[in-house]
Write an enzyme that holds these catalytic residues in place. Structure first.
Site, PDB file in Angstrom:
ATOM      1  N   SER A 238       9.709  -2.847 -10.871  1.00  0.00           N
ATOM      2  CA  SER A 238       9.621  -1.392 -10.682  1.00  0.00           C
ATOM      3  C   SER A 238      10.386  -0.643 -11.757  1.00  0.00           C
ATOM      4  O   SER A 238      10.172   0.561 -11.959  1.00  0.00           O
ATOM      5  CB  SER A 238      10.158  -1.004  -9.304  1.00  0.00           C
ATOM      6  OG  SER A 238      11.442  -1.568  -9.070  1.00  0.00           O
TER       7      SER A 238
ATOM      8  N   GLU B 214       4.504 -12.684  -6.927  1.00  0.00           N
ATOM      9  CA  GLU B 214       3.506 -11.999  -6.117  1.00  0.00           C
ATOM     10  C   GLU B 214       2.230 -12.822  -6.033  1.00  0.00           C
ATOM     11  O   GLU B 214       1.683 -13.233  -7.058  1.00  0.00           O
ATOM     12  CB  GLU B 214       3.160 -10.633  -6.735  1.00  0.00           C
ATOM     13  CG  GLU B 214       4.332  -9.686  -6.863  1.00  0.00           C
ATOM     14  CD  GLU B 214       3.938  -8.343  -7.469  1.00  0.00           C
ATOM     15  OE1 GLU B 214       4.848  -7.534  -7.705  1.00  0.00           O
ATOM     16  OE2 GLU B 214       2.727  -8.104  -7.708  1.00  0.00           O
TER      17      GLU B 214
ATOM     18  N   GLU C   4       4.863  -6.103   1.707  1.00  0.00           N
ATOM     19  CA  GLU C   4       4.808  -4.706   1.266  1.00  0.00           C
ATOM     20  C   GLU C   4       3.525  -4.037   1.739  1.00  0.00           C
ATOM     21  O   GLU C   4       2.426  -4.565   1.552  1.00  0.00           O
ATOM     22  CB  GLU C   4       4.896  -4.615  -0.265  1.00  0.00           C
ATOM     23  CG  GLU C   4       4.835  -3.180  -0.769  1.00  0.00           C
ATOM     24  CD  GLU C   4       5.153  -3.035  -2.248  1.00  0.00           C
ATOM     25  OE1 GLU C   4       5.065  -1.894  -2.752  1.00  0.00           O
ATOM     26  OE2 GLU C   4       5.494  -4.041  -2.898  1.00  0.00           O
TER      27      GLU C   4
END
Length: 264
Positions: free
Chosen positions: A46, A114, A181
Site C-alpha cells: 500500500s 496474495e 480483505e
C-alpha cells in the site's frame, strides 16, 4: 513491549483475545506504534499509493519493501513484522524464496503473499526454508486488473466455498496467518472458526482474531478514497497516540469494526 512471536498470536486465538495490527512504513511511526504496544505491523505494498502517489500497488518493488522494512524494524524491534511481497515477486516458488530472503534480511519476521491454492507449493517451499507466511485472501489488490476494480469477494456461495477451501489448503501448506480483505462478515467468521491459525481481517467484520488498518486511514490522512471499513480514529481523539490506543482498545473489546464499518 516484549518480543511478539507467532506463538503469542496462536495463544491469543485460543484464548479469544482479539488483537490490532497496522501498516507502518518508517521508524518514527513504528516507534509510536510500539510505544502503544501494537503487536503486529505490516510493511504493505500500500506504500505505493499512500507514500509514492501511485493509483495502485502494482509498481512497488521488492527493494521498496525491503527499504521500508529496515526502517520499521529500527523503530519497532519487538513487534511481529510482516512484509508484503509485491506484484510478480513470487510468480514461482523459487522466485518467492529469493525475494523473501531479501525481506527477512531487512528485518521481516514473516512475508505476506496474495492468492489462493495455486500458492500451495510456494507456501510449502517458503516454510520449509524457515520463512513464515501470511496468506492473503479475498480482495487481493495485486489482482485489481483481473477483478476489474476493488470489489467485495465471496458473496456468491461457490466463491465463498472456494475461499474456505483455499484457506484450508494454505494452512495445510504451512501458512501461519491468514488475512481476509473485503469479504462478508459471515464468511470471515466461518473461515476464522474453521482455521487453527490466526485470521486477521480488514473489511471482514469483527469476528476475526485480529484487525488491520492502513495507518493513513486510521489517521484520516489518505489522499483520496476512504474505504467504508476504515475509521478515522484521530478525528475521535484529537491526538495520534490516543488514536492508536483507541484503535487497539476498540479491537480488543470488539467495538471495532461495528456494523457501520462492516461489509455484509
Amino acid at each position: 513491549m516484549k518480543k511478539i512471536t507467532i506463538n503469542d498470536l496462536m495463544k491469543w486465538k485460543q484464548e479469544g483475545r482479539k488483537f490490532a495490527t497496522s501498516t507502518a512504513y518508517d521508524a518514527s511511526f513504528a516507534q509510536l506504534f510500539e510505544s502503544q504496544e501494537m503487536p503486529v505491523l505490516l510493511v504493505g505494498d500500500s506504500l505505493g499509493m499512500v507514500l509514492q502517489g501511485e493509483t495502485d500497488t502494482l509498481p512497488v518493488t521488492v527493494d521498496d519493501i525491503a527499504y521500508h522494512t529496515r526502517c520499521v524494524r529500527k523503530g519497532s524491534p519487538n513487534c511481529l513484522l510482516m512484509a508484503d511481497m509485491p506484484f510478480m515477486s513470487y510468480a514461482t516458488p523459487e522466485q518467492a524464496c529469493e525475494n523473501a530472503a531479501k525481506l527477512v534480511r531487512a528485518g521481516a519476521n514473516m512475508v505476506k503473499i496474495e492468492g489462493g491454492d495455486w500458492l500451495v507449493d510456494t507456501v510449502k517451499m517458503l516454510t520449509e526454508r524457515a520463512v513464515p507466511v501470511c496468506a492473503h485472501l479475498g480482495l487481493t489488490p495485486q489482482s485489481v486488473n483481473i477483478f476489474g476494480g476493488y470489489k467485495v469477494q465471496g458473496r456468491e456461495q461457490d466463491k465463498a466455498d472456494r475461499m474456505v477451501r483455499d484457506a484450508l489448503a494454505l494452512q495445510e501448506a504451512g501458512a501461519q496467518i491468514v488475512l481476509l480483505e473485503c469479504v462478508p462478515a459471515e464468511l470471515a467468521n466461518r473461515i476464522t472458526q474453521i482455521l487453527d491459525v490466526p485470521v486477521i481481517g480488514i473489511g471482514a467484520g469483527n469476528g476475526t482474531d485480529g484487525q488491520i488498518l492502513v495507518m493513513h486511514d486510521m489517521f484520516g490522512i489518505s489522499a483520496n478514497y476512504m474505504p467504508k471499513f476504515s475509521k478515522n480514529f484521530l478525528a475521535e481523539t484529537g491526538d495520534i497516540r490516543q488514536a492508536v490506543a483507541k484503535y487497539i482498545e476498540d479491537v480488543a473489546s470488539g467495538a471495532f469494526p461495528d456494523l457501520a464499518h462492516t461489509i455484509a
